[in-house]
Scaffold this motif. Structure first.
Motif, PDB file in Angstrom:
ATOM      1  N   SER A 129      39.974  30.933  36.254  1.00  0.00           N
ATOM      2  CA  SER A 129      38.742  30.613  36.756  1.00  0.00           C
ATOM      3  C   SER A 129      38.358  28.951  36.756  1.00  0.00           C
ATOM      4  O   SER A 129      37.602  28.624  37.435  1.00  0.00           O
ATOM      5  CB  SER A 129      37.671  31.344  35.890  1.00  0.00           C
ATOM      6  N   LEU A 130      38.794  28.376  35.601  1.00  0.00           N
ATOM      7  CA  LEU A 130      38.772  27.004  35.624  1.00  0.00           C
ATOM      8  C   LEU A 130      39.400  26.361  36.906  1.00  0.00           C
ATOM      9  O   LEU A 130      38.818  25.341  37.295  1.00  0.00           O
ATOM     10  CB  LEU A 130      39.194  26.280  34.312  1.00  0.00           C
ATOM     11  N   LEU A 148      40.295  19.018  37.203  1.00  0.00           N
ATOM     12  CA  LEU A 148      40.457  20.094  36.040  1.00  0.00           C
ATOM     13  C   LEU A 148      40.446  19.361  34.921  1.00  0.00           C
ATOM     14  O   LEU A 148      39.995  19.802  33.690  1.00  0.00           O
ATOM     15  CB  LEU A 148      41.884  20.869  36.460  1.00  0.00           C
ATOM     16  N   SER A 149      41.115  18.186  34.705  1.00  0.00           N
ATOM     17  CA  SER A 149      41.161  17.277  33.217  1.00  0.00           C
ATOM     18  C   SER A 149      39.683  17.211  32.822  1.00  0.00           C
ATOM     19  O   SER A 149      39.360  17.165  31.787  1.00  0.00           O
ATOM     20  CB  SER A 149      41.787  15.842  33.393  1.00  0.00           C
ATOM     21  N   ARG A 150      38.697  16.741  33.868  1.00  0.00           N
ATOM     22  CA  ARG A 150      37.483  16.510  33.357  1.00  0.00           C
ATOM     23  C   ARG A 150      36.668  17.945  33.086  1.00  0.00           C
ATOM     24  O   ARG A 150      36.093  17.826  31.722  1.00  0.00           O
ATOM     25  CB  ARG A 150      36.382  15.792  34.618  1.00  0.00           C
ATOM     26  N   ILE A 184      34.866  21.175  28.117  1.00  0.00           N
ATOM     27  CA  ILE A 184      35.068  22.297  27.501  1.00  0.00           C
ATOM     28  C   ILE A 184      35.520  22.209  25.854  1.00  0.00           C
ATOM     29  O   ILE A 184      35.102  22.742  25.014  1.00  0.00           O
ATOM     30  CB  ILE A 184      36.278  23.396  28.068  1.00  0.00           C
ATOM     31  N   THR A 185      36.515  20.950  25.835  1.00  0.00           N
ATOM     32  CA  THR A 185      36.741  20.868  24.299  1.00  0.00           C
ATOM     33  C   THR A 185      35.883  19.742  23.495  1.00  0.00           C
ATOM     34  O   THR A 185      35.625  19.970  22.175  1.00  0.00           O
ATOM     35  CB  THR A 185      38.077  19.988  24.299  1.00  0.00           C
ATOM     36  N   PHE A 186      34.823  19.220  24.270  1.00  0.00           N
ATOM     37  CA  PHE A 186      33.596  18.579  23.751  1.00  0.00           C
ATOM     38  C   PHE A 186      32.614  19.645  23.218  1.00  0.00           C
ATOM     39  O   PHE A 186      32.262  19.382  21.994  1.00  0.00           O
ATOM     40  CB  PHE A 186      32.824  17.402  24.678  1.00  0.00           C
ATOM     41  N   PHE A 213      32.105  26.512  24.226  1.00  0.00           N
ATOM     42  CA  PHE A 213      33.088  26.873  25.302  1.00  0.00           C
ATOM     43  C   PHE A 213      34.091  27.549  24.443  1.00  0.00           C
ATOM     44  O   PHE A 213      34.576  27.025  23.595  1.00  0.00           O
ATOM     45  CB  PHE A 213      33.140  25.839  26.293  1.00  0.00           C
ATOM     46  N   ASN A 214      34.672  28.805  25.218  1.00  0.00           N
ATOM     47  CA  ASN A 214      35.729  29.339  24.405  1.00  0.00           C
ATOM     48  C   ASN A 214      36.980  29.395  25.742  1.00  0.00           C
ATOM     49  O   ASN A 214      36.621  29.818  26.724  1.00  0.00           O
ATOM     50  CB  ASN A 214      35.414  30.833  24.021  1.00  0.00           C
ATOM     51  N   LEU A 215      38.151  29.150  24.880  1.00  0.00           N
ATOM     52  CA  LEU A 215      39.213  29.141  25.977  1.00  0.00           C
ATOM     53  C   LEU A 215      39.939  30.563  25.708  1.00  0.00           C
ATOM     54  O   LEU A 215      41.371  30.652  26.093  1.00  0.00           O
ATOM     55  CB  LEU A 215      40.220  27.879  25.890  1.00  0.00           C
TER      56      LEU A 215
END
Ligand code: FES
Length: 182
Positions: A55-56, A67-69, A74-76, A80-82
């Protein structure tokens, strides 16, 4: 037109309803802060409340954002859950103020209560554990920004201040009882 069709063919398969994702993207696209809204709604619409790799990739392509942005965002943001989430989430603050006031004890209590083994402990140095029955996910956060109320624990979106193992046990018991009644 042919180009658009080709672009659509090249889009990756997604782990949730593509039509739903298209609707989410068109709701936000072009608006300020659109990517946050898209990611938040995409996560909510996933049955297990997480953002799949597919989905990402799809969002990156459709919204024309690298995608890197998206991964940086998400990591900030801790919400958000991966990975798939348990039905209930328990997030223990591991910041300095909470640590000083016993958040490690709370975490150890939860790890013992749910019977996690050291091998279960996660990736990237972050704690992220889900029970086998998918009922509870335990996570840690660096700080909730509520240090005066330490130790702080968030359970299913509600913030609890000055948490103790007794309070924690009581809340978990009442969640489990509610679940059994359904
Ligand atoms: S250190 Fe826990 S809320 Fe800030």
């Amino acid at each position: 037109m042919a180009k658009a069709a080709e672009n659509k063919r090249n889009l990756p398969q997604v782990g949730l309803d593509r039509g739903e994702l298209d609707q989410i993207i068109s709701r936000y696209i072009g608006k300020p802060g659109s990517i946050l809204g898209i990611l938040e709604d995409a996560q909510k619409s996933n049955q297990h409340k997480y953002l799949t790799q597919d989905s990402l990739e799809y969002i990156a392509k459709r919204a024309n954002i690298p995608l890197s942005r998206i991964y940086n965002i998400i990591t900030f943001y801790a919400f958000f859950n991966l990975k798939p989430q348990g039905k209930h989430s328990i997030i223990v603050c591991r910041g300095t103020a909470c640590h000083t006031r016993g958040s490690k004890n709370l975490l150890d209590f939860l790890i013992n209560l749910f019977g996690f083994k050291e091998d279960d402990f996660s990736q990237d140095g972050k704690l992220y554990l889900t029970t086998k029955d998918n009922k509870f996910t335990i996570k840690t956060v660096a700080c909730f920004g509520q240090c005066a109320l330490a130790p702080v624990v968030e359970i299913d979106g509600n913030i609890y201040s000055r948490m103790t193992t007794q309070k924690l046990q009581k809340i978990i018991k009442s969640i489990a009882l509610r679940g059994n009644k359904k």
